[in-house]
Design an enzyme around this catalytic site. Structure first.
Site, PDB file in Angstrom:
ATOM      1  N   ASP A 114       0.472  -9.329   4.219  1.00 19.75           N
ATOM      2  CA  ASP A 114      -0.854  -9.072   4.799  1.00 19.75           C
ATOM      3  C   ASP A 114      -1.992  -9.408   3.842  1.00 19.75           C
ATOM      4  OD1 ASP A 114       0.497  -8.102   6.975  1.00 19.75           O
ATOM      5  OD2 ASP A 114       0.296  -6.002   6.400  1.00 19.75           O
TER       6      ASP A 114
ATOM      7  N   ARG B 199      -2.502 -26.167  28.696  1.00 23.52           N
ATOM      8  CA  ARG B 199      -2.424 -24.698  28.741  1.00 23.52           C
ATOM      9  C   ARG B 199      -3.210 -24.058  27.597  1.00 23.52           C
ATOM     10  NH1 ARG B 199       4.100 -24.503  29.462  1.00 23.52           N
ATOM     11  NH2 ARG B 199       4.133 -24.349  31.723  1.00 23.52           N
TER      12      ARG B 199
ATOM     13  N   GLU C 264       0.799  -1.227   0.000  1.00 22.94           N
ATOM     14  CA  GLU C 264       0.000   0.000   0.000  1.00 22.94           C
ATOM     15  C   GLU C 264       0.840   1.290   0.000  1.00 22.94           C
ATOM     16  OE1 GLU C 264      -2.882  -0.869   3.082  1.00 22.94           O
ATOM     17  OE2 GLU C 264      -3.294   1.292   3.098  1.00 22.94           O
TER      18      GLU C 264
ATOM     19  N   GLN D 243       7.499 -14.580  10.480  1.00 17.43           N
ATOM     20  CA  GLN D 243       6.610 -14.845   9.348  1.00 17.43           C
ATOM     21  C   GLN D 243       7.116 -14.232   8.043  1.00 17.43           C
ATOM     22  OE1 GLN D 243       2.700 -13.685  11.418  1.00 17.43           O
ATOM     23  NE2 GLN D 243       2.129 -14.863   9.629  1.00 17.43           N
TER      24      GLN D 243
HETATM   25  O1  F6P Z   1       3.022  -4.911   6.166  1.00 16.11           O
HETATM   26  C1  F6P Z   1       3.691  -6.063   6.546  1.00 16.11           C
HETATM   27  C2  F6P Z   1       3.930  -6.093   8.021  1.00 16.11           C
HETATM   28  O2  F6P Z   1       4.662  -7.251   8.308  1.00 16.11           O
HETATM   29  C3  F6P Z   1       2.679  -5.993   8.883  1.00 16.11           C
HETATM   30  O3  F6P Z   1       1.985  -7.215   9.007  1.00 16.11           O
HETATM   31  C4  F6P Z   1       3.236  -5.474  10.186  1.00 16.11           C
HETATM   32  O4  F6P Z   1       2.258  -4.726  10.863  1.00 16.11           O
HETATM   33  C5  F6P Z   1       4.358  -4.579   9.745  1.00 16.11           C
HETATM   34  O5  F6P Z   1       4.715  -4.991   8.450  1.00 16.11           O
HETATM   35  C6  F6P Z   1       5.571  -4.598  10.639  1.00 16.11           C
HETATM   36  O6  F6P Z   1       6.454  -3.638  10.175  1.00 16.11           O
HETATM   37  P1  F6P Z   1       7.964  -3.452  10.593  1.00 16.11           P
HETATM   38  O7  F6P Z   1       8.765  -4.512   9.901  1.00 16.11           O
HETATM   39  O8  F6P Z   1       8.299  -2.095  10.118  1.00 16.11           O
HETATM   40  O9  F6P Z   1       8.035  -3.609  12.068  1.00 16.11           O
END
Ligand code: F6P
Length: 342
Positions: free
Chosen positions: A128, A163, A103, A274
């Protein structure tokens, strides 16, 4: 002969190198020259770029991250910097630019198109999966697979110890990761930014499971999920801190669950795990198809367009439409997830 620039912007993700490799190979095939711009839009501010050839792009298909490096810039970019980017681009002799990003990166591309008529083609990237105009953004499949594997691992230890484990996955604005990894991993509750967390319902569901003899549960929560009616000011403050809140919602949730149920609870925050490592075959293939198509769009002077995947076919849409609103989760998937809540 055309001179094409390529940059990767915003958060990195697995599959970026497949796009770079495909853009370079297809361009060589077409008789075009490709310049790799370093660190996203910053490379055009600093004039940091170099020609990409076979040698520099061989052996990168299975590598995570991006060989070009990246940077985060939150749009809109101030006029002075946008102008500098446009001037440096024109001075570089490139006659087209492929911007690979999500984006934010594509909003800056749109700003450059609108304010300086730069010839840009976009390629949609994001773990995302939240970009409109495309069914899929590469990187998402790998992120979901990594999270699913982690959930599988957490399952066995949660069961042995009786847990609750709260697993936090990425997703600040949308719950695609949580929903798909949660369903694939057999989560017992999935919490996403699109719906406020009703803590009483979550705890009631955990208690119902216990009554049925299941003394463990896995809860998947997206980093951007918010708790309904819970310390609104704290939550607002927490999210105003920008992106540096990873791990907080899982901790808050775990405390509330323990307080309300007295079940022993643990937290596992996947965060950037991830985004790292080897891309899945699916992400490599989509990345390759996107890169190939981006060069075709350049050849056909289809600027202002973003490559997209629609009903399994590679196509293209206006960058303007893709960034106009976020692609929210598929409500049908949420309905499916709910069947497994008790
Ligand atoms: O946009 C991808 C993403 O991994 C999001 O899921 C997460 O909120 C953000 O980037 C984390 O960003 P940064 O790597 O700047 O901490």
């Amino acid at each position: 002969m055309r001179k094409i620039g390529i940059l990767t912007g915003g958060a990195d993700c697995p599959g970026l190198n497949s796009v770079i490799r495909a853009v370079v190979r297809k361009s060589i095939d077409e008789g075009f020259v490709v310049t790799g711009i370093k660190n996203g839009w910053n490379g055009l501010v600093d004039n940091d770029m170099r020609i990409l050839d076979y040698r520099l792009t061989s052996g990168i298909l299975a590598r995570g991250g991006t060989i070009l490096g990246t940077s985060r810039i939150i749009p809109p970019l101030e006029k002075r910097r946008i102008k500098l980017i446009a001037e440096n681009f024109k001075r570089s002799g490139m006659d087209a630019l492929i911007a690979v990003g999500g984006e934010d990166t594509l909003k800056i591309a749109l700003q450059l198109l609108d304010e300086h008529a730069l010839p840009i083609v976009g390629v949609p990237k994001s773990i995302d999966n939240s970009l409109s105009g495309t069914d899929y953004t590469f990187g998402f499949d790998t992120a979901v697979n990594v999270a699913t594997e982690c959930i599988d691992r957490l399952h066995t230890t949660a069961e042995s110890h009786h847990r609750i484990i709260v697993v936090e996955v990425m997703g600040l604005h949308t719950g695609w990761n949580a929903l798909e990894a949660g369903i694939a991993g057999g989560a017992h509750y999935i919490l996403i930014p699109e719906y406020p967390i009703e803590i009483n319902k979550v705890c009631a569901s955990l208690k119902a499971r216990h009554k049925r003899g299941k003394s463990f549960s896995i809860i998947v929560v997206a980093e951007g999920a918010k708790i309904e009616g819970y310390q609104k000011e704290d939550m607002d403050r927490m999210f105003r801190r920008g992106r540096h809140h990873i791990g907080r919602i899982a901790e808050i949730l775990a405390d509330l669950i323990e307080e309300n149920t007295s079940y022993e609870t643990r937290v596992s925050v996947l965060g950037h795990i991830q985004r790292g490592g080897v891309p899945t075959a699916y992400d490599r293939i989509i990345g390759t198809r996107f890169g190939f198509k981006a060069v075709e769009l350049v050849r056909e002077n289809k600027f202002g367009m973003m490559v997209s995947l629609k009903n399994s076919k590679i196509s293209y849409v206006e960058i303007r439409d893709a960034v106009s609103q976020r692609k929210m989760i598929d409500a049908d998937l949420m309905e499916i997830a709910k069947v497994f809540y008790t």
